[in-house]
Scaffold this motif. Structure first.
Motif, PDB file in Angstrom:
ATOM      1  N   THR A   7       0.829  -1.204   0.000  1.00 41.89           N
ATOM      2  CA  THR A   7       0.000   0.000   0.000  1.00 41.89           C
ATOM      3  C   THR A   7       0.860   1.250   0.000  1.00 41.89           C
ATOM      4  O   THR A   7       0.657   2.160  -0.793  1.00 41.89           O
ATOM      5  N   ASN A   8       1.827   1.312   0.892  1.00 40.48           N
ATOM      6  CA  ASN A   8       2.753   2.437   0.974  1.00 40.48           C
ATOM      7  C   ASN A   8       4.173   1.901   1.137  1.00 40.48           C
ATOM      8  O   ASN A   8       4.370   0.779   1.588  1.00 40.48           O
ATOM      9  N   SER A  52       3.778  -3.025   2.844  1.00 39.58           N
ATOM     10  CA  SER A  52       2.750  -2.741   3.855  1.00 39.58           C
ATOM     11  C   SER A  52       1.392  -3.074   3.274  1.00 39.58           C
ATOM     12  O   SER A  52       1.223  -3.128   2.051  1.00 39.58           O
ATOM     13  N   ASP A 105      -2.593  -1.826   3.795  1.00 39.41           N
ATOM     14  CA  ASP A 105      -3.576  -0.968   4.454  1.00 39.41           C
ATOM     15  C   ASP A 105      -4.683  -0.642   3.468  1.00 39.41           C
ATOM     16  O   ASP A 105      -4.677  -1.124   2.333  1.00 39.41           O
ATOM     17  N   ASP A 143      -6.696   1.063   0.787  1.00 43.07           N
ATOM     18  CA  ASP A 143      -6.584   1.934  -0.379  1.00 43.07           C
ATOM     19  C   ASP A 143      -7.085   1.140  -1.578  1.00 43.07           C
ATOM     20  O   ASP A 143      -7.017  -0.090  -1.592  1.00 43.07           O
ATOM     21  N   ARG A 174      -8.756  -5.013   5.130  1.00 39.67           N
ATOM     22  CA  ARG A 174      -7.308  -5.238   5.057  1.00 39.67           C
ATOM     23  C   ARG A 174      -7.005  -6.691   4.685  1.00 39.67           C
ATOM     24  O   ARG A 174      -6.011  -6.972   4.000  1.00 39.67           O
ATOM     25  N   ASP A 231       5.667  -5.539   6.509  1.00 40.20           N
ATOM     26  CA  ASP A 231       4.585  -5.090   7.390  1.00 40.20           C
ATOM     27  C   ASP A 231       4.725  -5.781   8.741  1.00 40.20           C
ATOM     28  O   ASP A 231       4.735  -7.011   8.805  1.00 40.20           O
ATOM     29  N   ASN A 262       9.528   6.082   8.781  1.00 38.33           N
ATOM     30  CA  ASN A 262       9.291   4.708   8.328  1.00 38.33           C
ATOM     31  C   ASN A 262      10.384   4.180   7.414  1.00 38.33           C
ATOM     32  O   ASN A 262      10.321   3.030   6.967  1.00 38.33           O
ATOM     33  N   ASN A 314      -3.554   8.258   1.222  1.00 37.76           N
ATOM     34  CA  ASN A 314      -4.468   7.383   1.958  1.00 37.76           C
ATOM     35  C   ASN A 314      -4.189   7.559   3.447  1.00 37.76           C
ATOM     36  O   ASN A 314      -3.155   8.119   3.830  1.00 37.76           O
ATOM     37  N   HIS A 353      -3.211   5.631   5.883  1.00 39.17           N
ATOM     38  CA  HIS A 353      -1.981   5.042   6.400  1.00 39.17           C
ATOM     39  C   HIS A 353      -0.777   5.931   6.091  1.00 39.17           C
ATOM     40  O   HIS A 353       0.054   6.211   6.966  1.00 39.17           O
ATOM     41  N   LYS A 411      -6.115  12.274   9.858  1.00 41.37           N
ATOM     42  CA  LYS A 411      -4.785  11.890  10.351  1.00 41.37           C
ATOM     43  C   LYS A 411      -3.875  13.094  10.589  1.00 41.37           C
ATOM     44  O   LYS A 411      -2.945  13.023  11.385  1.00 41.37           O
TER      45      LYS A 411
END
Length: 427
Positions: free
Chosen positions: A48-49, A159, A161, A163, A172, A193, A248, A303, A305, A341
C-alpha cells in the motif's frame, strides 16, 4: 504510426474502454506474442505504501554495487519517462516509441489499458537492455496487476492498508490476499509489514513461498547516528540512515536488505555498496523537504496510512509557528480519513481541484476539511493547485512551513509551480 511520445501516450490512453481493468489474460496473451523473456534476477515490489522508497533503495544499492539495473515505477510525477530508468537514467522518447510500435503490432485486436500497454513496452525495453537486475513496482494490488505476469525471483510486500478498496476489497484481509499473489512457490517472499494480514500469511503458506517476515526473519535497531540490520544469515552494522526522510524509512530499508540477502548468491552486495546506496538514494515527493524559507514539504501521501506516517514526520521536524497545507485529492480516495490523520497540525488549508476524470473539486474538499476540523483552522479555495501554492506562499511567514500533499497530481502541480517561479519573477 505516431511520431512523438506525447501523441503515442494520448492514443494509448484511449485504446481501452476502462482506465483500470484488472486481469492478466489480455496482457499475458500479448506478452506471449511478443516473446517477452526476462533472464535476469528480478525483484517485484508491492504494498500500500513504501513501494517507491523500497524500489529506489534497491536500485541505488544495486547500482552502487556495480550492477546495471532496470527500474520500473509508477505513477510518474512530471514526465512519463520517469517510469523507466536504466542504470539510473530515464529512458529516452525514441526508446519508448520503438517499444510502443512493437506492442501495437503484437496486440492485434486485443484491447489493452494504458498501464498494460506501457508495462509491456517497458518490460520489452528491459529485455533488450543487457541488464544485471530488475526492480519492478506493482501498479495496483498484485494478483491481477500487469506486473504480475513476471515471476519474481524475490517479491516484497512493504505494507498492507486500506486503499483502492473499489478494486481490491473493503477490508485489510481482502487487500492482503491480493498483494500476496506476487509471491511465488519456493521463492523468497519478503513482508515488511509488522502486522501482516492472516490472508497474506495463509496464501504464502499455501503456495510454499519462502516467507521472510519483519520481526521474525529480519529486523533492525538504531540510534541517532546509525543503524544495524539482522537477517537470517546476514548482519550489517554501522549503516547510515537513508537519504530519504521519514520515520518509516528504516522499516523500508530493512525490507530492502532482506531482499538483497535473499539474492546474495546471484547478486552479492558489499557493505560499502549498501552504505553508498543508502546515502545517495533519491525519490522526489516522499517527505521531500526543499531548501529555503519558508520550508516546503512535498509528500504524495494519498491514503490514511500514508497520512499517519506524514503526521509523525511533521511532528519530528520541530516547531514551526504556522503550517500551510496545499491540498488536493482524487474523489475515489478516503479524503476525510486523510484529513483526520493530520489532526490539528495544519493552521491554514489551501485547497484546489485535482486535474483529470478522477479529480475532486475544491468545494467538496473544503467542505470535508471544514467538517473534520470544526472551524479550528482557516480554509481558502483556489481554481488550481498552482494558485493554491502561490496563496500559501503569500500568507506563510519565513519561519513557517508549507506542506503540499494528497496526490501525485498535487505534488506534480506544485513542483511545476516551483519551477516556474524564477522564470515568472524574471519576466
Amino acid at each position: 504510426m505516431e511520431s512523438s511520445l506525447t501523441a503515442w501516450l494520448w492514443r494509448i490512453e484511449r485504446l481501452h474502454v476502462k482506465s483500470i481493468d484488472l486481469g492478466l489474460d489480455r496482457v499475458r496473451a500479448v506478452a506471449e506474442r511478443l516473446g517477452l523473456k526476462l533472464d535476469v534476477p528480478t525483484i517485484v515490489v508491492g504494498g500500500t505504501n513504501g513501494k517507491g522508497s523500497t524500489c529506489a533503495m534497491l536500485d541505488s544499492i544495486l547500482r552502487a554495487a556495480g550492477y546495471r539495473v532496470g527500474l520500473y515505477t509508477s505513477p510518474h510525477l512530471l514526465h512519463f519517462n520517469e517510469r523507466c530508468r536504466i542504470d539510473g537514467v530515464d529512458a529516452a522518447d525514441a526508446d519508448f516509441i520503438e517499444q510502443f510500435e512493437a506492442v501495437e503490432a503484437a496486440r492485434g485486436s486485443t484491447s489493452l489499458t494504458y498501464f498494460e500497454f506501457t508495462t509491456l513496452a517497458i518490460l520489452r525495453l528491459f529485455s533488450r537492455a543487457r541488464l544485471d537486475a530488475l526492480v519492478l513496482e506493482v501498479g495496483l494490488g498484485g494478483r491481477l496487476d500487469a506486473v504480475n505476469i513476471v515471476d519474481a525471483d524475490v517479491a516484497v510486500v512493504t505494507s498492507v492498508d486500506l486503499d483502492h478498496m473499489d478494486y481490491l476489497g473493503p477490508t485489510r484481509e481482502d487487500i492482503g490476499y491480493e498483494k500476496a499473489h506476487i509471491y511465488r512457490a519456493g521463492r523468497p517472499a519478503i513482508c515488511s509489514d509488522p502486522a501482516p494480514p492472516i490472508s497474506l500469511l495463509g496464501h504464502a503458506a499455501s503456495i510454499g513461498a519462502d516467507l521472510r517476515r519483519f520481526g521474525r526473519d529480519f529486523n533492525y535497531q538504531g540510534d541517532r547516528q546509525q543503524w544495524a540490520y539482522a537477517g537470517r544469515r546476514v548482519r550489517r552494522s554501522g549503516l547510515p540512515y537513508p537519504a530519504l526522510r521519514g520515520a518509516n524509512q528504516l522499516l523500508n530499508a530493512s525490507g530492502v536488505l532482506a531482499a538483497l540477502e535473499a539474492l546474495a548468491e546471484r547478486l552479492p552486495v558489499s557493505q560499502q555498496a549498501v552504505r553508498q546506496g543508502l546515502l545517495t538514494v533519491e525519490l522526489p515527493g516522499r517527505f521531500q523537504v526543499l531548501p529555503g524559507r519558508p520550508a516546503v514539504i512535498l509528500d504524495v501521501a494519498h491514503n490514511p496510512h500514508a497520512a499517519a506516517v506524514l503526521a509523525e514526520n511533521l511532528d519530528n521536524m520541530g516547531f514551526y509557528p504556522s503550517t500551510h497545507a496545499v491540498f488536493g485529492m482524487l474523489r475515489d480516495k478516503d479524503i476525510d480519513g486523510v484529513i483526520a490523520k493530520l489532526g490539528n497540525r495544519v493552521d491554514h488549508w489551501h485547497v484546489a481541484p485535482t486535474p483529470g476524470a478522477r479529480g475532486c473539486d475544491a468545494a467538496t474538499v473544503a467542505a470535508l476539511v471544514r467538517a473534520r476540523t470544526g472551524g479550528s483552522c482557516a480554509i481558502s479555495e483556489y481554481p488550481n493547485l498552482a494558485a493554491a501554492f502561490e496563496g500559501a506562499r503569500e500568507r506563510a511567514g519565513a519561519d513557517d512551513r508549507i506542506l503540499a500533499f494528497g496526490s501525485f497530481l498535487t505534488v506534480a502541480e506544485v513542483m511545476r509551480a516551483i519551477r516556474a517561479r524564477p522564470a515568472a519573477a524574471a519576466a
